[in-house]
Design a protein around this motif. Structure first.
Motif, PDB file in Angstrom:
ATOM      1  N   MET A  32       1.026  -1.508  -0.204  1.00 52.35           N
ATOM      2  CA  MET A  32      -0.538  -0.160   0.263  1.00 52.35           C
ATOM      3  C   MET A  32       0.808   1.267   0.883  1.00 52.35           C
ATOM      4  SD  MET A  32      -2.612   1.397   2.728  1.00 52.35           S
ATOM      5  CE  MET A  32      -3.767   0.214   3.067  1.00 52.35           C
ATOM      6  N   GLN A  33       0.300   2.053  -0.952  1.00 49.56           N
ATOM      7  CA  GLN A  33       0.988   3.506  -0.820  1.00 49.56           C
ATOM      8  C   GLN A  33       0.634   4.290   0.396  1.00 49.56           C
ATOM      9  OE1 GLN A  33       0.639   5.574  -4.363  1.00 49.56           O
ATOM     10  NE2 GLN A  33       1.644   4.168  -5.661  1.00 49.56           N
ATOM     11  N   LEU A  34       1.897   5.213   0.931  1.00 48.56           N
ATOM     12  CA  LEU A  34       1.200   6.410   1.963  1.00 48.56           C
ATOM     13  C   LEU A  34       0.284   7.408   1.572  1.00 48.56           C
ATOM     14  CD1 LEU A  34       2.270   7.078   4.701  1.00 48.56           C
ATOM     15  CD2 LEU A  34       3.818   8.527   4.082  1.00 48.56           C
ATOM     16  N   LYS A  35      -0.064   7.630   0.389  1.00 48.15           N
ATOM     17  CA  LYS A  35      -1.724   8.611   0.295  1.00 48.15           C
ATOM     18  C   LYS A  35      -2.628   7.870   0.675  1.00 48.15           C
ATOM     19  CE  LYS A  35      -1.290  12.654  -2.112  1.00 48.15           C
ATOM     20  NZ  LYS A  35      -1.680  13.298  -1.038  1.00 48.15           N
ATOM     21  N   LYS A  36      -2.288   6.221   0.487  1.00 46.92           N
ATOM     22  CA  LYS A  36      -3.846   5.788   0.500  1.00 46.92           C
ATOM     23  C   LYS A  36      -4.063   5.599   2.308  1.00 46.92           C
ATOM     24  CE  LYS A  36      -4.399   3.964  -4.298  1.00 46.92           C
ATOM     25  NZ  LYS A  36      -3.978   2.664  -4.753  1.00 46.92           N
ATOM     26  N   ALA A  37      -3.028   5.542   2.675  1.00 45.67           N
ATOM     27  CA  ALA A  37      -2.824   4.777   4.133  1.00 45.67           C
ATOM     28  C   ALA A  37      -3.965   6.086   5.192  1.00 45.67           C
ATOM     29  CB  ALA A  37      -1.482   5.074   4.524  1.00 45.67           C
ATOM     30  N   THR A  38      -4.549   5.161   6.372  1.00 49.55           N
ATOM     31  CA  THR A  38      -5.521   6.082   7.401  1.00 49.55           C
ATOM     32  C   THR A  38      -3.959   5.904   8.646  1.00 49.55           C
ATOM     33  OG1 THR A  38      -7.322   5.462   6.339  1.00 49.55           O
ATOM     34  CG2 THR A  38      -7.678   6.100   8.771  1.00 49.55           C
ATOM     35  N   VAL A  39      -3.945   7.037   9.146  1.00 50.01           N
ATOM     36  CA  VAL A  39      -2.769   7.521  10.390  1.00 50.01           C
ATOM     37  C   VAL A  39      -3.372   7.489  11.357  1.00 50.01           C
ATOM     38  CG1 VAL A  39      -0.860   7.601  10.810  1.00 50.01           C
ATOM     39  CG2 VAL A  39      -1.297   6.981   8.843  1.00 50.01           C
ATOM     40  N   LEU A  40      -3.126   6.859  12.934  1.00 47.30           N
ATOM     41  CA  LEU A  40      -4.160   7.814  14.014  1.00 47.30           C
ATOM     42  C   LEU A  40      -2.225   7.505  15.272  1.00 47.30           C
ATOM     43  CD1 LEU A  40      -5.648   7.491  16.435  1.00 47.30           C
ATOM     44  CD2 LEU A  40      -5.450   5.547  16.743  1.00 47.30           C
ATOM     45  N   VAL A  41      -2.691   8.426  15.516  1.00 48.83           N
ATOM     46  CA  VAL A  41      -1.726   9.222  16.512  1.00 48.83           C
ATOM     47  C   VAL A  41      -2.044   9.379  17.691  1.00 48.83           C
ATOM     48  CG1 VAL A  41       0.643  10.821  16.293  1.00 48.83           C
ATOM     49  CG2 VAL A  41      -0.200  10.413  14.233  1.00 48.83           C
ATOM     50  N   ILE A  42      -1.677   9.202  18.947  1.00 45.75           N
ATOM     51  CA  ILE A  42      -1.738   9.144  20.229  1.00 45.75           C
ATOM     52  C   ILE A  42      -1.039   9.350  20.849  1.00 45.75           C
ATOM     53  CG2 ILE A  42      -3.019   8.331  22.423  1.00 45.75           C
ATOM     54  CD1 ILE A  42      -4.949   7.513  19.620  1.00 45.75           C
ATOM     55  N   ASP A  43      -0.747  11.255  21.404  1.00 43.96           N
ATOM     56  CA  ASP A  43       0.449  11.662  22.243  1.00 43.96           C
ATOM     57  C   ASP A  43      -0.334  12.983  22.827  1.00 43.96           C
ATOM     58  OD1 ASP A  43       2.889  13.527  22.463  1.00 43.96           O
ATOM     59  OD2 ASP A  43       3.848  12.562  21.918  1.00 43.96           O
ATOM     60  N   GLU A  66       7.373   2.570   5.351  1.00 44.60           N
ATOM     61  CA  GLU A  66       7.528   0.769   5.188  1.00 44.60           C
ATOM     62  C   GLU A  66       6.558   0.334   6.414  1.00 44.60           C
ATOM     63  OE1 GLU A  66      11.433   1.112   6.941  1.00 44.60           O
ATOM     64  OE2 GLU A  66      12.195   1.610   5.342  1.00 44.60           O
ATOM     65  N   ALA A  67       5.862   0.803   6.975  1.00 40.71           N
ATOM     66  CA  ALA A  67       5.395   0.038   8.242  1.00 40.71           C
ATOM     67  C   ALA A  67       3.393  -0.045   7.079  1.00 40.71           C
ATOM     68  CB  ALA A  67       4.609   0.951   8.780  1.00 40.71           C
ATOM     69  N   VAL A  68       3.021   0.479   6.554  1.00 37.21           N
ATOM     70  CA  VAL A  68       1.915   0.569   5.392  1.00 37.21           C
ATOM     71  C   VAL A  68       2.258  -0.360   4.649  1.00 37.21           C
ATOM     72  CG1 VAL A  68       1.052   2.781   6.243  1.00 37.21           C
ATOM     73  CG2 VAL A  68       2.130   2.115   3.809  1.00 37.21           C
ATOM     74  N   SER A  69       3.207  -0.583   3.833  1.00 36.42           N
ATOM     75  CA  SER A  69       3.502  -1.395   2.868  1.00 36.42           C
ATOM     76  C   SER A  69       4.189  -2.527   3.472  1.00 36.42           C
ATOM     77  CB  SER A  69       4.717  -1.117   2.172  1.00 36.42           C
ATOM     78  OG  SER A  69       5.351  -0.991   2.605  1.00 36.42           O
ATOM     79  N   GLY A  70       4.325  -3.375   4.290  1.00 33.23           N
ATOM     80  CA  GLY A  70       4.279  -4.393   5.482  1.00 33.23           C
ATOM     81  C   GLY A  70       5.419  -5.105   4.876  1.00 33.23           C
ATOM     82  N   LYS A  71       6.975  -4.164   4.807  1.00 36.59           N
ATOM     83  CA  LYS A  71       7.855  -4.298   4.912  1.00 36.59           C
ATOM     84  C   LYS A  71       8.046  -5.531   5.867  1.00 36.59           C
ATOM     85  CE  LYS A  71      12.635  -2.820   3.936  1.00 36.59           C
ATOM     86  NZ  LYS A  71      13.014  -1.339   3.182  1.00 36.59           N
ATOM     87  N   GLU A  72       9.012  -5.883   6.216  1.00 37.14           N
ATOM     88  CA  GLU A  72       9.460  -7.112   7.088  1.00 37.14           C
ATOM     89  C   GLU A  72      10.609  -5.918   7.962  1.00 37.14           C
ATOM     90  OE1 GLU A  72       8.937 -10.163   8.589  1.00 37.14           O
ATOM     91  OE2 GLU A  72       7.082  -9.920   7.987  1.00 37.14           O
ATOM     92  N   LYS A  73      10.683  -6.116   9.111  1.00 37.02           N
ATOM     93  CA  LYS A  73      11.844  -6.022  10.179  1.00 37.02           C
ATOM     94  C   LYS A  73      12.594  -7.117  10.515  1.00 37.02           C
ATOM     95  CE  LYS A  73      11.789  -1.291  10.818  1.00 37.02           C
ATOM     96  NZ  LYS A  73      12.568  -0.868  10.200  1.00 37.02           N
TER      97      LYS A  73
END
Length: 452
Positions: free
Chosen positions: A1-12, A124-131
């Motif tokens: 998935m491209q970052l442009k299509k991602a839904t992001v939650l930020v908790i701070d 990297e996170a939204v594209s599912g890249k292995e760490k």
């Protein structure tokens, strides 16, 4: 998935952080949701599907566990097992952030972050890249003869994680460990994986500098400034400008030297001996020592304000005896290195040789192992190295002549000490780890070991 299509939650709970992230991500992602209160996480996760979650490590919340980030990470994983969570942390919580990776976090970013780095991590996170654990080499090839920064033990993997995270920052790093553990290699790795990698890396053994040479070596001097100043000289700080300066054995410098060093670090400028005008310097500072600066500070032998300056992040290098099978990994590496150097055929370690290596405490650490394997390769007459071929240095073994307590007694002593220190600090892990002289990660491991 491209970052442009991602839904992001930020908790701070820091509104400035939320504003900064919202402004950065709004044009980069499909949707961004921000919230100051982590206790809203369960309802948010029920109402929305998030591709990635940015979660702060510390909150002034009612949970009050001392590591709220870990608590809420576990809650997210309980509610949404596959959620990609990126932890937001400060320099002082690196050890806790490393623990979060073991609890299921995808990665962590350090405040203040570089926007490009945050965006790359999110992508990297939204594209599912292995760490995967990053084994950081020290810039040396297997054919070189220095102390190699190699290891598969948990303690070394923690160090590799930390290097990968803090190297790109300009944070001042204090590297602690016994002699021969590879502190200089870690300093080089930090430099070579930093944004200053193409600039100078200057090492100074400050513990060996006399009072009269300290200023001249570090800050330079003008011609005629003193009797032997026949030429103008650039100091090590100026030589390291735009790069990294590594001050080794910093625990051995005097209070007077500490005051001069502190002034330079505070003002970011040096004044050559005999000069009137200061010269600005832009350096990344790395320091190392094999002594406890906190103990020296308690004895009024090291300035606490200087400790704060040099110790934004602390890396503790474990002794070789605590690294398990890394002993055999390094031994095989050095066998290959020295077999190539001395034109020997490929050599193997016998089972008795491996047993001997595993049972030896290595008071000289990796350096002692390196020299022991070099001697063994030189003296080898066969294609295998046996136990009799491995001879340890009497220089290192002589102080170990006294009988050591049994392993059981040592473990009981360690367990009792940990309990006592935890009770003293009312369970506050940061303070307990600091008094024990270990990282919080190491303390957590010991708590698990002793089921505390």
């Amino acid at each position: 998935m491209q970052l442009k299509k991602a839904t992001v939650l930020v908790i701070d709970d820091d509104p400035d952080v939320l504003t900064a992230v919202r402004l950065l991500l709004r044009p980069k992602v499909k949707e961004i949701v921000v919230d100051k209160n982590p206790e809203n996480l369960p309802s948010l996760l029920r109402q929305h599907t998030f591709d990635v979650i940015l979660l702060d490590m510390n909150f002034a919340s009612s949970i009050n566990t001392g590591n709220e980030g870990i608590f809420w990470l576990k809650e997210i994983k309980r509610l949404k097992a596959g959620a990609a969570v990126i932890m937001i942390t400060a320099y002082g919580d690196i050890d806790l952030a490393i623990r979060s990776l073991k609890e299921g976090a995808y990665d962590f970013v350090v405040k203040p972050w570089r926007n490009e780095k945050l965006l790359t991590t999110l992508q990297e996170a939204v594209s599912g890249k292995e760490k995967s654990l990053t084994t950081v080499a020290a810039g040396t090839t297997p054919s070189t003869l220095g102390l190699e920064l190699l290891g598969e033990s948990e303690a070394m993997q923690d160090i590799f994680y930390k290097i990968r995270k803090v190297a790109p920052t300009d944070a001042n790093i204090l590297i602690l460990g016994e002699n021969g553990t590879g502190k200089e290699l870690i300093a080089k790795a930090l430099h070579q994986h930093s944004l200053r990698a193409t600039e100078p890396f200057i090492k100074v053994d400050v513990g060996a500098l006399t009072e009269s040479l300290f200023e001249s070596e570090l800050f330079g001097h003008k011609k005629g400034a003193f009797t032997d100043a026949r030429d103008e000289r650039v100091g090590r700080f100026e030589a390291a400008d735009k790069g990294t300066i590594f001050l080794d054995e910093i625990g051995n410098i005097s209070l007077q030297q500490q005051a001069k060093l502190l002034s330079v670090l505070q003002n970011r400028q040096v004044t050559r001996v005999g000069a009137n005008e200061p010269t600005p310097v832009n350096v990344r500072l790395l320091c190392a020592t094999n002594v406890s600066l906190h103990e020296l500070a308690s004895d009024a032998r090291f300035r606490k304000d200087l400790i704060y300056r040099i110790n934004t992040v602390e890396i503790v290098v474990p002794p070789l005896r605590e690294r398990g099978n890394d002993v055999l990994l390094l031994a095989r590496h050095y066998v290959q290195v020295y077999a190539d150097k001395y034109l020997k055929p490929p050599l193997e370690l016998t089972s008795k040789a491996m047993e001997k290596l595993k049972n030896y405490p290595f008071p000289g650490n990796v350096r002692e192992l390196q020299y022991a394997m070099e001697r063994a390769v030189i003296m080898a007459d066969d294609y295998a190295l046996d136990a009799r071929d491995i001879i340890f240095s009497p220089i290192e073994t002589a102080p170990q002549a006294a009988a050591a307590p049994s392993a059981t007694n040592l473990e009981e002593l360690e367990k009792a000490t940990i309990i006592k220190v935890l009770e003293k600090h009312n369970g506050v892990m940061t303070k307990a780890a600091k008094e024990l002289g270990i990282t919080r990660t190491a303390l957590y491991r010991r708590l698990g070991k002793y089921e505390l």
